[in-house]
Design a protein around this motif. Structure first.
Motif, PDB file in Angstrom:
ATOM      1  N   MET A   5       1.144  -1.118  -0.245  1.00  0.00           N
ATOM      2  CA  MET A   5       0.024  -0.099   0.185  1.00  0.00           C
ATOM      3  C   MET A   5       0.810   1.142   0.156  1.00  0.00           C
ATOM      4  O   MET A   5       0.837   2.304  -0.619  1.00  0.00           O
ATOM      5  CB  MET A   5      -0.794  -0.081   1.403  1.00  0.00           C
ATOM      6  CG  MET A   5      -1.609  -1.287   1.918  1.00  0.00           C
ATOM      7  SD  MET A   5      -2.841  -1.253   0.420  1.00  0.00           S
ATOM      8  CE  MET A   5      -4.188   0.109   0.556  1.00  0.00           C
ATOM      9  N   ARG A   6       1.981   1.449   0.924  1.00  0.00           N
ATOM     10  CA  ARG A   6       2.664   2.764   1.408  1.00  0.00           C
ATOM     11  C   ARG A   6       3.461   2.643  -0.289  1.00  0.00           C
ATOM     12  O   ARG A   6       2.825   4.213  -0.942  1.00  0.00           O
ATOM     13  CB  ARG A   6       3.747   1.994   2.083  1.00  0.00           C
ATOM     14  CG  ARG A   6       5.076   2.861   2.327  1.00  0.00           C
ATOM     15  CD  ARG A   6       4.599   4.129   2.973  1.00  0.00           C
ATOM     16  NE  ARG A   6       3.511   4.984   2.198  1.00  0.00           N
ATOM     17  CZ  ARG A   6       2.695   6.411   2.651  1.00  0.00           C
ATOM     18  NH1 ARG A   6       1.908   5.367   4.329  1.00  0.00           N
ATOM     19  NH2 ARG A   6       2.571   7.244   2.339  1.00  0.00           N
ATOM     20  N   GLU A   7       3.745   1.732  -1.066  1.00  0.00           N
ATOM     21  CA  GLU A   7       4.743   1.432  -2.050  1.00  0.00           C
ATOM     22  C   GLU A   7       3.173   2.521  -3.058  1.00  0.00           C
ATOM     23  O   GLU A   7       3.617   3.139  -4.043  1.00  0.00           O
ATOM     24  CB  GLU A   7       4.556   0.422  -2.583  1.00  0.00           C
ATOM     25  CG  GLU A   7       6.162   0.302  -3.730  1.00  0.00           C
ATOM     26  CD  GLU A   7       6.313  -1.402  -4.047  1.00  0.00           C
ATOM     27  OE1 GLU A   7       5.619  -2.071  -3.403  1.00  0.00           O
ATOM     28  OE2 GLU A   7       6.318  -1.349  -4.896  1.00  0.00           O
ATOM     29  N   ARG A  57      -6.189  -8.420  -0.985  1.00  0.00           N
ATOM     30  CA  ARG A  57      -5.094  -7.950   0.012  1.00  0.00           C
ATOM     31  C   ARG A  57      -5.047  -9.214   0.701  1.00  0.00           C
ATOM     32  O   ARG A  57      -5.657 -10.148   0.852  1.00  0.00           O
ATOM     33  CB  ARG A  57      -6.050  -6.981   0.404  1.00  0.00           C
ATOM     34  CG  ARG A  57      -5.542  -5.750   0.868  1.00  0.00           C
ATOM     35  CD  ARG A  57      -6.016  -5.259   1.305  1.00  0.00           C
ATOM     36  NE  ARG A  57      -8.151  -5.429   0.997  1.00  0.00           N
ATOM     37  CZ  ARG A  57      -8.715  -3.669   1.631  1.00  0.00           C
ATOM     38  NH1 ARG A  57      -8.269  -2.564   1.994  1.00  0.00           N
ATOM     39  NH2 ARG A  57      -9.616  -4.383   1.511  1.00  0.00           N
ATOM     40  N   SER A  77       1.989  -4.999   7.023  1.00  0.00           N
ATOM     41  CA  SER A  77       1.880  -4.629   5.424  1.00  0.00           C
ATOM     42  C   SER A  77       0.633  -5.535   4.632  1.00  0.00           C
ATOM     43  O   SER A  77       0.353  -6.553   4.859  1.00  0.00           O
ATOM     44  CB  SER A  77       3.574  -4.680   4.489  1.00  0.00           C
ATOM     45  OG  SER A  77       3.683  -6.169   4.713  1.00  0.00           O
ATOM     46  N   ASP A 134      -2.823  10.103  -0.120  1.00  0.00           N
ATOM     47  CA  ASP A 134      -2.210   9.567   0.924  1.00  0.00           C
ATOM     48  C   ASP A 134      -2.689   8.340   0.767  1.00  0.00           C
ATOM     49  O   ASP A 134      -3.635   7.493  -0.319  1.00  0.00           O
ATOM     50  CB  ASP A 134      -3.189   9.812   1.730  1.00  0.00           C
ATOM     51  CG  ASP A 134      -3.710  10.374   3.224  1.00  0.00           C
ATOM     52  OD1 ASP A 134      -2.752  10.736   3.814  1.00  0.00           O
ATOM     53  OD2 ASP A 134      -3.877   9.020   3.813  1.00  0.00           O
ATOM     54  N   ALA A 135      -2.260   7.387   2.321  1.00  0.00           N
ATOM     55  CA  ALA A 135      -2.110   6.025   1.678  1.00  0.00           C
ATOM     56  C   ALA A 135      -4.096   5.674   1.902  1.00  0.00           C
ATOM     57  O   ALA A 135      -4.190   4.028   1.503  1.00  0.00           O
ATOM     58  CB  ALA A 135      -1.254   5.203   2.831  1.00  0.00           C
ATOM     59  N   SER A 136      -4.185   7.006   3.034  1.00  0.00           N
ATOM     60  CA  SER A 136      -5.814   6.117   3.232  1.00  0.00           C
ATOM     61  C   SER A 136      -6.646   6.146   1.625  1.00  0.00           C
ATOM     62  O   SER A 136      -8.193   5.596   1.976  1.00  0.00           O
ATOM     63  CB  SER A 136      -6.752   7.248   4.169  1.00  0.00           C
ATOM     64  OG  SER A 136      -6.901   8.664   3.558  1.00  0.00           O
ATOM     65  N   VAL A 172      -5.432   4.916  -0.796  1.00  0.00           N
ATOM     66  CA  VAL A 172      -5.156   3.904  -1.841  1.00  0.00           C
ATOM     67  C   VAL A 172      -6.114   3.217  -0.935  1.00  0.00           C
ATOM     68  O   VAL A 172      -6.166   1.798  -1.245  1.00  0.00           O
ATOM     69  CB  VAL A 172      -3.757   3.679  -1.608  1.00  0.00           C
ATOM     70  CG1 VAL A 172      -3.955   1.844  -2.558  1.00  0.00           C
ATOM     71  CG2 VAL A 172      -2.945   5.246  -2.457  1.00  0.00           C
ATOM     72  N   THR A 173      -5.755   3.156   0.302  1.00  0.00           N
ATOM     73  CA  THR A 173      -6.815   1.577   0.772  1.00  0.00           C
ATOM     74  C   THR A 173      -8.947   1.946   0.211  1.00  0.00           C
ATOM     75  O   THR A 173      -8.815   1.036   0.006  1.00  0.00           O
ATOM     76  CB  THR A 173      -7.131   2.194   2.472  1.00  0.00           C
ATOM     77  OG1 THR A 173      -6.405   2.461   3.337  1.00  0.00           O
ATOM     78  CG2 THR A 173      -7.985   1.294   2.690  1.00  0.00           C
ATOM     79  N   ALA A 228       0.365   4.181  -2.762  1.00  0.00           N
ATOM     80  CA  ALA A 228       0.703   5.479  -2.279  1.00  0.00           C
ATOM     81  C   ALA A 228       1.836   6.912  -2.595  1.00  0.00           C
ATOM     82  O   ALA A 228       1.702   7.741  -2.933  1.00  0.00           O
ATOM     83  CB  ALA A 228       0.762   5.849  -0.569  1.00  0.00           C
ATOM     84  N   ASP A 229       3.110   6.368  -2.138  1.00  0.00           N
ATOM     85  CA  ASP A 229       4.324   6.556  -3.165  1.00  0.00           C
ATOM     86  C   ASP A 229       4.032   7.161  -4.238  1.00  0.00           C
ATOM     87  O   ASP A 229       4.123   8.342  -4.864  1.00  0.00           O
ATOM     88  CB  ASP A 229       5.686   6.681  -2.347  1.00  0.00           C
ATOM     89  CG  ASP A 229       5.931   6.727  -0.754  1.00  0.00           C
ATOM     90  OD1 ASP A 229       4.886   7.665   0.043  1.00  0.00           O
ATOM     91  OD2 ASP A 229       6.293   5.622  -0.227  1.00  0.00           O
TER      92      ASP A 229
END
Lengths: 141, 141
Positions: free
Chosen positions: A55-57, A84, A93, A65-67, A69-70, A59-60
DNA sequence: GGTAGATGCTTTATCCACTCAAGCATCATG
DNA sequence: CATGATGCTTGAGTGGATAAAGCATCTACC
């Protein structure tokens, strides 16, 4: 509005051409996505999942924001386009994996996003190289 | 996600360059807008108001529903960036006019949207012409 | 080994863009 | 003058985006 770009008072012909091109590209992308029951953001995310990603990847890469992407992933998941799974080394993660259905749908989308291909096809091979070179140079790369 | 485009599996270098360029353009546009307290859509609309325009006209240009424009204009109006006046010949219609504040803000936005200018500045005048020509040709125009 | 802080993701609230379906006012035509 | 078309708005609903708060897990350090 599908298109973030607007008619800046482009002072030069080159600026106008850039604008028109970006505008057309964006509209075509959006249109192709909608044709497949996707939003542009969803198509964009699906496209980045050729291999599993965190997810972080994501989002970057998307610069959001990560949320956010969530939520996008959640919508894709309810349609079984994506799954997931908990990361192997870090149980916090998630690894996002495209399902076969997701891969098929994305392939269809990509196939139907004819803009880039058809733009290219208007140019001779030499012109294609020129264009790529000029765009890279304009980007300062 | 500011950017509708995604990494289509660009088969050629030219396609990749196109994608990267569009991506960078979109991000820069969004960023410049936010810096001025605008959304991309608001900046886009403001930019089309160098001269007064009707709602229908705007909706057609943007390729979206008229009710969407109504809302965007409403938000701009509460900030006094735009004024709605009844059309001279048809009392159903509205003429949207940028206020002085709106014009100033848009000029600032445009000034700070350096992407196109800076992209251009990486190229020699001859290259600028080339790029414009290639982009037009790629668009089939 | 246990606690403190960092990290990865989710939840909730809020805003905006966007669409669709209705609705209202006005215009244009018969 | 009635009928229908047109220009815009309203209201409901979806989705993308951010910010703030929370939970679970990991890491480091005592």
């Amino acid at each position: 509005m599908a298109v973030p770009s607007g008619p800046v008072a482009a002072s030069t012909e080159a600026e106008r051409a850039m604008f028109d091109f970006v505008d057309a590209y964006d509209r075509a992308y959006e249109t192709a996505a909608v044709r497949h029951g996707l939003t542009a953001a969803q198509a964009c995310v699906l496209g980045r999942l050729a291999d599993p990603r965190g997810m972080r990847e994501l989002a970057d890469e998307l610069g959001c924001d990560a949320s956010n992407v969530t939520q996008i992933i959640a919508r894709l998941e309810t349609r079984d386009l994506v799954r997931r799974r908990t990361g192997p080394h870090d149980r916090r993660s998630r690894q996002i994996v495209r399902t076969p259905a997701g891969s098929t749908l994305y392939a269809d989308f990509e196939e139907s996003f004819a803009f880039a291909r058809s733009a290219i096809s208007q140019l001779s091979p030499a012109e294609q190289d020129q264009l790529a070179t000029l765009l890279r140079k304009a980007l300062g790369r």
